[in-house]
Design an enzyme around this catalytic site. Structure first.
Site, PDB file in Angstrom:
ATOM      1  N   GLY A  37      77.084  36.451  34.699  1.00 24.54           N
ATOM      2  CA  GLY A  37      76.538  37.748  34.212  1.00 24.54           C
ATOM      3  C   GLY A  37      76.102  38.627  35.221  1.00 24.54           C
ATOM      4  O   GLY A  37      75.735  39.803  34.947  1.00 24.54           O
ATOM      5  N   GLU A  85      72.455  35.537  27.378  1.00 23.77           N
ATOM      6  CA  GLU A  85      73.365  35.656  26.355  1.00 23.77           C
ATOM      7  C   GLU A  85      73.944  37.233  26.548  1.00 23.77           C
ATOM      8  O   GLU A  85      75.059  37.512  26.403  1.00 23.77           O
ATOM      9  CB  GLU A  85      72.626  35.738  25.101  1.00 23.77           C
ATOM     10  CG  GLU A  85      73.322  35.909  23.668  1.00 23.77           C
ATOM     11  CD  GLU A  85      72.680  35.450  22.586  1.00 23.77           C
ATOM     12  OE1 GLU A  85      73.357  35.290  21.709  1.00 23.77           O
ATOM     13  OE2 GLU A  85      71.529  36.245  22.341  1.00 23.77           O
ATOM     14  N   LYS A  99      68.930  35.915  53.986  1.00 21.65           N
ATOM     15  CA  LYS A  99      67.438  35.344  53.752  1.00 21.65           C
ATOM     16  C   LYS A  99      67.232  33.875  53.917  1.00 21.65           C
ATOM     17  O   LYS A  99      65.969  33.365  54.046  1.00 21.65           O
ATOM     18  CB  LYS A  99      66.934  35.907  52.571  1.00 21.65           C
ATOM     19  CG  LYS A  99      66.658  37.322  52.498  1.00 21.65           C
ATOM     20  CD  LYS A  99      66.123  37.869  51.032  1.00 21.65           C
ATOM     21  CE  LYS A  99      66.192  39.449  51.263  1.00 21.65           C
ATOM     22  NZ  LYS A  99      67.056  40.390  51.390  1.00 21.65           N
ATOM     23  N   THR A 108      59.159  49.953  52.647  1.00 16.23           N
ATOM     24  CA  THR A 108      58.200  48.952  53.027  1.00 16.23           C
ATOM     25  C   THR A 108      57.678  49.077  54.602  1.00 16.23           C
ATOM     26  O   THR A 108      56.441  49.225  54.673  1.00 16.23           O
ATOM     27  CB  THR A 108      58.781  47.390  52.827  1.00 16.23           C
ATOM     28  OG1 THR A 108      59.884  47.421  53.826  1.00 16.23           O
ATOM     29  CG2 THR A 108      59.182  47.011  51.493  1.00 16.23           C
ATOM     30  N   SER A 134      75.354  32.184  49.361  1.00 12.16           N
ATOM     31  CA  SER A 134      74.128  32.170  49.761  1.00 12.16           C
ATOM     32  C   SER A 134      73.706  33.519  50.355  1.00 12.16           C
ATOM     33  O   SER A 134      74.231  34.517  50.010  1.00 12.16           O
ATOM     34  CB  SER A 134      74.139  31.099  50.921  1.00 12.16           C
ATOM     35  OG  SER A 134      72.916  31.010  51.471  1.00 12.16           O
ATOM     36  N   ALA A 184      77.323  30.974  41.910  1.00 13.59           N
ATOM     37  CA  ALA A 184      76.604  32.224  42.016  1.00 13.59           C
ATOM     38  C   ALA A 184      75.133  32.465  41.518  1.00 13.59           C
ATOM     39  O   ALA A 184      74.504  33.446  41.662  1.00 13.59           O
ATOM     40  CB  ALA A 184      77.588  33.426  41.682  1.00 13.59           C
ATOM     41  N   SER A 243      73.817  45.315  43.757  1.00 16.22           N
ATOM     42  CA  SER A 243      73.454  44.219  43.152  1.00 16.22           C
ATOM     43  C   SER A 243      71.845  44.212  42.428  1.00 16.22           C
ATOM     44  O   SER A 243      71.285  45.142  43.005  1.00 16.22           O
ATOM     45  CB  SER A 243      73.598  42.936  44.042  1.00 16.22           C
ATOM     46  OG  SER A 243      72.637  43.138  45.059  1.00 16.22           O
TER      47      SER A 243
END
Length: 625
Positions: free
Chosen positions: A293, A319, A412, A475, A409, A366, A454
């Site tokens: 999902g 769900e 990071k 940042t 993966s 995933a 994403s």
């Protein structure tokens, strides 16, 4: 009834009515002028004696009305300019009446004052009647049509232009103004009251407002967005209106402002066209995707379907996410059997059932918690899902002789400074350990950078901040990241799965890392706005710096070591990295399980520090700072 009657009149009939009214006003004005001149005495006799004037004035008036075009003026569009034309007609008729004194049929001369009063009365009667008739007709149309009621926020030039335009609109009607300027409040502009912003909620309810239009294009985007957000709960739609100058110039501006191209954000050319298909590896196979999902998992499912597998099993603990992706895939009308499995990857019984019941050949893992600050604050659950969950899925795949297992993966995982990054590195180490002891299943990992679009990616965050008028939050001015599209990432995963020999760590040659500050600037400019900074204080959207979050790195990396091997595709490389022994992995997993069960964060972080290169536990970082 009146509404239907008005709708049934054609243009000629409407013009005839207006001409007839003007002729009636000529007669009435002439009679009143004579009465005033005679001081009310012998009015009828005077009128009869002077009626031959009308025999000249009425035909001349018909010709003059045609000449001035007064009968062609739409009633609801009657304006000051049309009143001036009516005044010209009145002057013409007054002057013509006075000249009639010199005709042979004139028995006595009417004084000039009579025709002055006549002209003035005709002007008042004609203009006043048209305005009154316009209001009556507009009220009939208003009652006969279900027009949407509009509140205009901004009583300046643009707001007044909008109000004037809506007077003749069949779908919308302007009801009132709202303005922040105290000097304008309680005034009446364009026959509408100007209210204060604090009255909006009451007015919307009282006047049954359907839409609020922000008619203040000179205000900055941030101001307009802030006002729009303040109105989001008033119960009606809120829209922003550009200035009429902006509308005129929009064609020229559209050539200057174009959406940001993906390649400009990537810092390189996109690779979709370069990656060959890997469909033969997945043709007629039974495939499981965990985290189906999510953004990566759902795109994996879409692209796997194009490879024509026999069966595609979607596993996710959400769900709603599972429902959405299943509905989308079912609409593709493929012959593939799409199956959903609702549950957690930490349930071995569920994993065994899914793998055995559907005879799974290939697993794409995933499922992961990826939001860095959230995992940092909830490290035990992050480790449970990302490390223990990965171990559970990989072990189940080995038990059921799955042909291929591919772990998704992250960059990071390379020299991590966060719990999330170290959990992904631990997941890689767990899979590498199983690869050394697996005789049937070929385990591999695919490592890549930030995926645009994403969940947790900076791109949708920036898009949302731009929609809200900013500021964009970065940042640090020097922070960089690798970027790729979701499609690229998934194509890489599919290809790497087809290249797998066992224990491989695949990485993509992603070019140079991209400055997040540059991405923010390009997205602002690509959306048609300007950056507000010291050099451009009048810009639309500002960029603010929030500081690196706990566990966040200034620059990400893709490789732990320097040894690289090639693959059949030049953009995909195979990393050569050291592994932990089976005993070290077993001890680390035992410690992590105990830490999770006892809610001991210190033990969990110490275990990560022991197993993962260069990971500094949060407590150590806090002490060092």
């Amino acid at each position: 009834m009146l509404y239907q009657l008005l709708k049934s009149l054609n243009r000629t009939q409407k013009s005839s009515v207006l001409v007839l009214l003007d002729l009636i006003w000529i007669v009435v004005a002439f009679e009143i002028a004579l009465a005033i001149e005679a001081n009310g005495a012998q009015t009828l006799a005077a009128f009869v004696g002077m009626s031959w004037y009308l025999a000249v004035l009425l035909p001349a008036a018909i010709l003059a009305i045609k000449l001035f075009g007064l009968e062609q003026i739409k009633l609801h569009a009657f304006s000051l300019g049309d009143a001036v034309d009516t005044a010209s007609l009145a002057v013409f008729l007054g002057g013509l009446g006075f000249l009639c004194n010199y005709l042979p049929v004139a028995q006595s001369m009417a004084p000039l004052s009579t025709f002055f009063v006549f002209a003035l009365l005709f002007l008042v009667l004609s203009v006043g009647a048209r305005i009154a008739l316009r209001n009556i007709v507009m009220e009939i149309f208003r009652r006969g049509q279900n027009r949407k009621r509009v509140m205009i926020y901004g009583a300046g030039q643009t707001g007044q232009q909008l109000a004037a335009a809506l007077v003749t609109d069949d779908e919308f009607e302007a009801v009132c103004f709202v303005d922040d300027k105290v000097a304008l409040q309680k005034l009446t502009i364009s026959s509408m009251r100007v209210h204060a912003p604090r009255e909006i909620a009451d007015i919307v309810a009282k006047e049954q407002i359907d839409r609020i239009v922000l008619a203040m294009p000179s205000a900055s985007l941030a101001v307009r967005t802030r006002i729009a957000h303040g109105l989001r709960n008033v119960g009606c739609e809120v829209l922003a209106l550009p200035s009429f100058a902006e509308i005129v110039l929009r064609g020229e501006e559209a050539q200057k402002v174009a959406p940001v191209e993906t390649s400009k954000l990537l810092g390189r050319s996109a690779l979709e066209g370069e990656l060959p298909a890997a469909s033969e590896t997945y043709l007629d196979r039974s495939i499981l995707v965990t985290g189906a999902g999510g953004s990566i998992g759902s795109e994996l499912c879409r692209q796997i379907l194009t490879c024509k597998p026999k069966r595609l099993v979607l596993l996710d603990h959400s769900e709603l996410a599972l429902y959405n992706v299943e509905r989308e895939l079912q609409e593709t009308q493929t012959d593939c059997d799409v199956v959903v499995a609702l549950g957690s990857i930490n349930e071995p019984e569920l994993l065994d059932q899914v793998l055995q019941q559907h005879d799974i050949d290939i697993v794409f893992h995933a499922a992961a918690y990826k939001h860095l600050p959230m995992v940092e604050e909830n490290c035990l659950e992050g480790l449970r899902n990302n490390v223990i969950g990965t171990r559970a899925v990989a072990e189940a795949a080995r038990r059921h002789d799955v042909e291929r297992f591919i772990l998704v993966s992250s960059d990071k995982a390379v020299r991590p400074t966060s719990v999330m990054g170290s959990s992904k590195r631990m997941a890689e180490l767990v899979v590498q350990d199983l690869a050394t002891r697996s005789e049937g299943t070929r385990f591999s990992m695919v490592r890549f950078g930030n995926v645009m679009g994403s969940s947790g990616s900076v791109i949708p965050l920036f898009e949302d901040q731009i929609r809200h008028g900013g500021p964009l939050t970065v940042t640090h001015p020097n922070v960089t990241r690798f970027f790729m599209t979701v499609s690229e990432a998934v194509r890489l995963v599919l290809l790497a799965g087809s290249f797998s020999r066992g224990g491989d760590v695949f990485v993509l040659d992603m070019g140079e890392p991209v400055s997040i500050l540059d991405v923010a600037r390009k997205m602002i400019e690509g959306s048609g706005y300007s950056v507000r900074d010291d050099k451009n204080p009048a810009g639309d959207i500002a960029i603010t710096f929030t500081g690196l979050r706990p566990g966040e790195k200034m620059h990400e990396e893709l490789l732990i070591g320097s040894d690289m091997l090639t693959t059949p595709h030049p953009k995909i490389l195979r990393a050569q990295e050291k592994r932990l022994s089976e005993i070290e992995i077993a001890g680390a997993l035992q410690d992590l399980r105990r830490a999770i069960q006892t809610r001991d964060e210190s033990l969990a972080l110490a275990t990560l520090h022991t197993c993962v290169e260069e990971f500094t536990p949060k407590d150590d970082r806090d002490t060092a700072s």
